[in-house]
Design a protein around this motif. Structure first.
Motif, PDB file in Angstrom:
ATOM      1  N   ALA A 259      47.071  43.079 -91.607  1.00  0.00           N
ATOM      2  CA  ALA A 259      47.539  42.118 -90.609  1.00  0.00           C
ATOM      3  C   ALA A 259      47.490  40.694 -91.144  1.00  0.00           C
ATOM      4  O   ALA A 259      46.557  40.304 -91.850  1.00  0.00           O
ATOM      5  CB  ALA A 259      46.701  42.217 -89.337  1.00  0.00           C
ATOM      6  N   SER A 260      48.510  39.915 -90.785  1.00  0.00           N
ATOM      7  CA  SER A 260      48.490  38.486 -91.062  1.00  0.00           C
ATOM      8  C   SER A 260      47.475  37.822 -90.140  1.00  0.00           C
ATOM      9  O   SER A 260      46.882  38.459 -89.264  1.00  0.00           O
ATOM     10  CB  SER A 260      49.884  37.898 -90.842  1.00  0.00           C
ATOM     11  N   SER A 261      47.264  36.515 -90.308  1.00  0.00           N
ATOM     12  CA  SER A 261      46.283  35.803 -89.501  1.00  0.00           C
ATOM     13  C   SER A 261      46.777  34.384 -89.244  1.00  0.00           C
ATOM     14  O   SER A 261      47.820  33.966 -89.758  1.00  0.00           O
ATOM     15  CB  SER A 261      44.916  35.780 -90.209  1.00  0.00           C
ATOM     16  N   GLY A 262      46.024  33.627 -88.475  1.00  0.00           N
ATOM     17  CA  GLY A 262      46.296  32.217 -88.262  1.00  0.00           C
ATOM     18  C   GLY A 262      47.690  31.932 -87.735  1.00  0.00           C
ATOM     19  O   GLY A 262      48.247  32.701 -86.939  1.00  0.00           O
ATOM     20  N   PRO A 263      48.306  30.832 -88.165  1.00  0.00           N
ATOM     21  CA  PRO A 263      49.638  30.451 -87.691  1.00  0.00           C
ATOM     22  C   PRO A 263      50.704  31.517 -87.915  1.00  0.00           C
ATOM     23  O   PRO A 263      51.598  31.702 -87.087  1.00  0.00           O
ATOM     24  CB  PRO A 263      49.939  29.183 -88.489  1.00  0.00           C
ATOM     25  N   CYS A 264      50.615  32.232 -89.036  1.00  0.00           N
ATOM     26  CA  CYS A 264      51.586  33.295 -89.302  1.00  0.00           C
ATOM     27  C   CYS A 264      51.474  34.394 -88.247  1.00  0.00           C
ATOM     28  O   CYS A 264      52.484  34.850 -87.700  1.00  0.00           O
ATOM     29  CB  CYS A 264      51.369  33.869 -90.703  1.00  0.00           C
ATOM     30  N   ARG A 265      50.256  34.812 -87.960  1.00  0.00           N
ATOM     31  CA  ARG A 265      50.030  35.847 -86.950  1.00  0.00           C
ATOM     32  C   ARG A 265      50.500  35.389 -85.579  1.00  0.00           C
ATOM     33  O   ARG A 265      51.108  36.160 -84.824  1.00  0.00           O
ATOM     34  CB  ARG A 265      48.540  36.193 -86.902  1.00  0.00           C
ATOM     35  N   GLN A 266      50.235  34.129 -85.246  1.00  0.00           N
ATOM     36  CA  GLN A 266      50.657  33.599 -83.956  1.00  0.00           C
ATOM     37  C   GLN A 266      52.178  33.626 -83.815  1.00  0.00           C
ATOM     38  O   GLN A 266      52.715  33.983 -82.760  1.00  0.00           O
ATOM     39  CB  GLN A 266      50.132  32.173 -83.794  1.00  0.00           C
ATOM     40  N   GLU A 268      54.291  35.657 -85.391  1.00  0.00           N
ATOM     41  CA  GLU A 268      54.747  37.046 -85.287  1.00  0.00           C
ATOM     42  C   GLU A 268      54.475  37.614 -83.902  1.00  0.00           C
ATOM     43  O   GLU A 268      55.338  38.294 -83.312  1.00  0.00           O
ATOM     44  CB  GLU A 268      54.065  37.878 -86.370  1.00  0.00           C
ATOM     45  N   GLN A 269      53.310  37.352 -83.352  1.00  0.00           N
ATOM     46  CA  GLN A 269      52.982  37.861 -82.023  1.00  0.00           C
ATOM     47  C   GLN A 269      53.870  37.240 -80.962  1.00  0.00           C
ATOM     48  O   GLN A 269      54.286  37.917 -80.009  1.00  0.00           O
ATOM     49  CB  GLN A 269      51.512  37.594 -81.716  1.00  0.00           C
ATOM     50  N   GLN A 270      54.182  35.959 -81.111  1.00  0.00           N
ATOM     51  CA  GLN A 270      55.055  35.281 -80.152  1.00  0.00           C
ATOM     52  C   GLN A 270      56.440  35.920 -80.115  1.00  0.00           C
ATOM     53  O   GLN A 270      56.993  36.152 -79.040  1.00  0.00           O
ATOM     54  CB  GLN A 270      55.184  33.804 -80.530  1.00  0.00           C
ATOM     55  N   ILE A 271      56.998  36.216 -81.285  1.00  0.00           N
ATOM     56  CA  ILE A 271      58.337  36.788 -81.355  1.00  0.00           C
ATOM     57  C   ILE A 271      58.349  38.238 -80.884  1.00  0.00           C
ATOM     58  O   ILE A 271      59.277  38.687 -80.206  1.00  0.00           O
ATOM     59  CB  ILE A 271      58.887  36.691 -82.793  1.00  0.00           C
ATOM     60  N   LEU A 272      57.295  38.985 -81.199  1.00  0.00           N
ATOM     61  CA  LEU A 272      57.286  40.420 -80.912  1.00  0.00           C
ATOM     62  C   LEU A 272      56.749  40.761 -79.516  1.00  0.00           C
ATOM     63  O   LEU A 272      56.914  41.896 -79.056  1.00  0.00           O
ATOM     64  CB  LEU A 272      56.452  41.156 -81.962  1.00  0.00           C
ATOM     65  N   ALA A 273      56.129  39.806 -78.839  1.00  0.00           N
ATOM     66  CA  ALA A 273      55.524  40.081 -77.533  1.00  0.00           C
ATOM     67  C   ALA A 273      56.497  40.710 -76.537  1.00  0.00           C
ATOM     68  O   ALA A 273      56.136  41.672 -75.838  1.00  0.00           O
ATOM     69  CB  ALA A 273      54.917  38.803 -76.958  1.00  0.00           C
ATOM     70  N   PRO A 274      57.755  40.233 -76.412  1.00  0.00           N
ATOM     71  CA  PRO A 274      58.678  40.863 -75.455  1.00  0.00           C
ATOM     72  C   PRO A 274      59.020  42.315 -75.789  1.00  0.00           C
ATOM     73  O   PRO A 274      59.544  43.036 -74.946  1.00  0.00           O
ATOM     74  CB  PRO A 274      59.928  39.971 -75.543  1.00  0.00           C
ATOM     75  N   SER A 275      58.734  42.752 -77.014  1.00  0.00           N
ATOM     76  CA  SER A 275      59.055  44.116 -77.449  1.00  0.00           C
ATOM     77  C   SER A 275      57.824  45.005 -77.511  1.00  0.00           C
ATOM     78  O   SER A 275      57.851  46.055 -78.164  1.00  0.00           O
ATOM     79  CB  SER A 275      59.729  44.077 -78.831  1.00  0.00           C
ATOM     80  N   GLN A 276      56.738  44.623 -76.821  1.00  0.00           N
ATOM     81  CA  GLN A 276      55.483  45.368 -76.945  1.00  0.00           C
ATOM     82  C   GLN A 276      55.627  46.815 -76.499  1.00  0.00           C
ATOM     83  O   GLN A 276      55.022  47.721 -77.093  1.00  0.00           O
ATOM     84  CB  GLN A 276      54.376  44.688 -76.136  1.00  0.00           C
ATOM     85  N   ALA A 277      56.434  47.070 -75.466  1.00  0.00           N
ATOM     86  CA  ALA A 277      56.611  48.453 -75.004  1.00  0.00           C
ATOM     87  C   ALA A 277      57.271  49.308 -76.082  1.00  0.00           C
ATOM     88  O   ALA A 277      56.922  50.490 -76.262  1.00  0.00           O
ATOM     89  CB  ALA A 277      57.443  48.471 -73.718  1.00  0.00           C
TER      90      ALA A 277
END
Length: 342
Positions: A259-266, A268-277
């Protein structure tokens, strides 16, 4: 989705794939058949055939099981492509094939091992863009930028099926809809979904101008390698990314891995959050998360602009890409192609 360009968008208009000869692909193999062994390796040039159909024809013509036929990668049907196949023929002589139209044998050599998927490391492309309309100086400047900086390593639209049908059906399945009826469709749909999620993350990095720059917490991949390492562990990471020695990566989601971390992780999570299902569905299917480089080097880039007797201009571009990369992403940075008619 419409993907942002790294170098400012196309500089011209042209027609792509007006005929199969306008799109040529040649496998770059690093394995040379030894001349003896149970496996017959065939270098084949095909037009109007997809790779799997050729493999099935070879199995039937040689009287062997389909699983006894190997190849390294899938090649376009609507193109002129040259690639290798292998046939497991223990104790058998080389078959005398009656080659069908559109399939031509270039050479045949024996080898001790089967040709497996992913054996070849690169493909050489020769692409003609006909009815070219644009400024030659702008074109040259764009080609120079691509040669020097590479391009975003997007998955091409062919990964998603006609009309993005594989992507749509894959998402519906992973969110509780109808499962694929054929086993082969499972991997195709999963691949389409994961490729789209990767493209979304990469598109955001392109929009922010960091597709070819290191972010804190990034996971990096050395050029020509499948290895990964944390950017924060290398004090020279930023300079190595700028030089092209290593590349940033983005996730193809699944069961959590490195897993990435820090700003990179943030990001990625921001972009992928709507696709969590959808990502939860990938995890239920047991798909492991992997990382893919965000930057695609375009090597051995050559080009020419020619005019015929009627005054029509044709752009020819030749280049080499690592296996798994899409030549259409290179052309998308150069020319805009008119929508095909119904």
């Amino acid at each position: 989705m419409s993907l942002p360009h790294a170098h400012g968008g196309p500089v011209a208009e042209a027609s792509l794939k007006a005929c199969p000869e306008d799109f040529q692909v040649f496998e770059c193999m690093h394995v040379t058949p030894e001349g003896e062994g149970e496996h017959l390796w065939l270098e084949i040039e095909k037009t109007g055939w997809n790779t799997e159909d050729v493999a099935m024809w070879l199995a039937k013509a040689a009287g062997i099981h389909r699983l006894s036929v190997g190849y390294s990668g899938l090649k376009d049907k609507h193109a002129v492509t040259r690639q290798w196949f292998s046939l497991h023929l223990p104790g058998k002589v080389d078959p005398d094939f009656d080659w069908p139209e559109g399939v031509h044998l270039m050479q045949a050599l024996r080898h001790r091992r089967k040709l497996n998927r992913g054996t070849h490391r690169a493909n050489r492309f020769v692409i003609r863009a006909t009815h070219f309309c644009g400024d030659a100086d702008l074109l040259e400047a764009r080609l120079d930028a691509i040669a020097a900086q590479g391009i975003p390593n997007y998955f091409g639209e062919q990964r998603f099926g006609r009309g993005a049908g594989n992507l749509v059906r894959g998402k519906e399945w992973l969110m509780g809809g109808e499962a694929p009826r054929k086993k082969a469709l499972r991997s195709i749909w999963l691949s389409a979904v994961r490729s789209d999620l990767f493209n979304q993350v990469l598109a955001e990095r392109v929009s922010r101008g960091v597709w070819n720059r290191v972010l804190a917490g990034d996971i990096l991949q050395p050029e020509g390698s499948r290895g990964l390492f944390m950017a924060d562990d290398d004090a020279e990471a930023a300079a190595r990314v700028i030089s092209g020695e290593v590349h940033p990566t983005a996730p193809m989601p699944g069961v959590a891995g490195m897993a990435s971390s820090g700003p990179c992780r943030q990001l990625e999570q921001q972009i992928l959050a709507p696709s969590q299902a959808v990502i939860d569905g990938l995890c239920r299917e047991g798909v492991d998360e992997i990382r893919r480089a965000t930057r695609l080097p375009v090597q051995d880039l050559q080009w020419s602009l020619q005019q015929d007797q009627e005054g029509e201009n044709t752009l020819q571009v030749a280049f080499r890409l690592p296996a798994g990369a899409f030549a259409t992403t290179v052309m998308a940075e150069l020319v805009r192609s008119p929508e095909p008619s119904a």
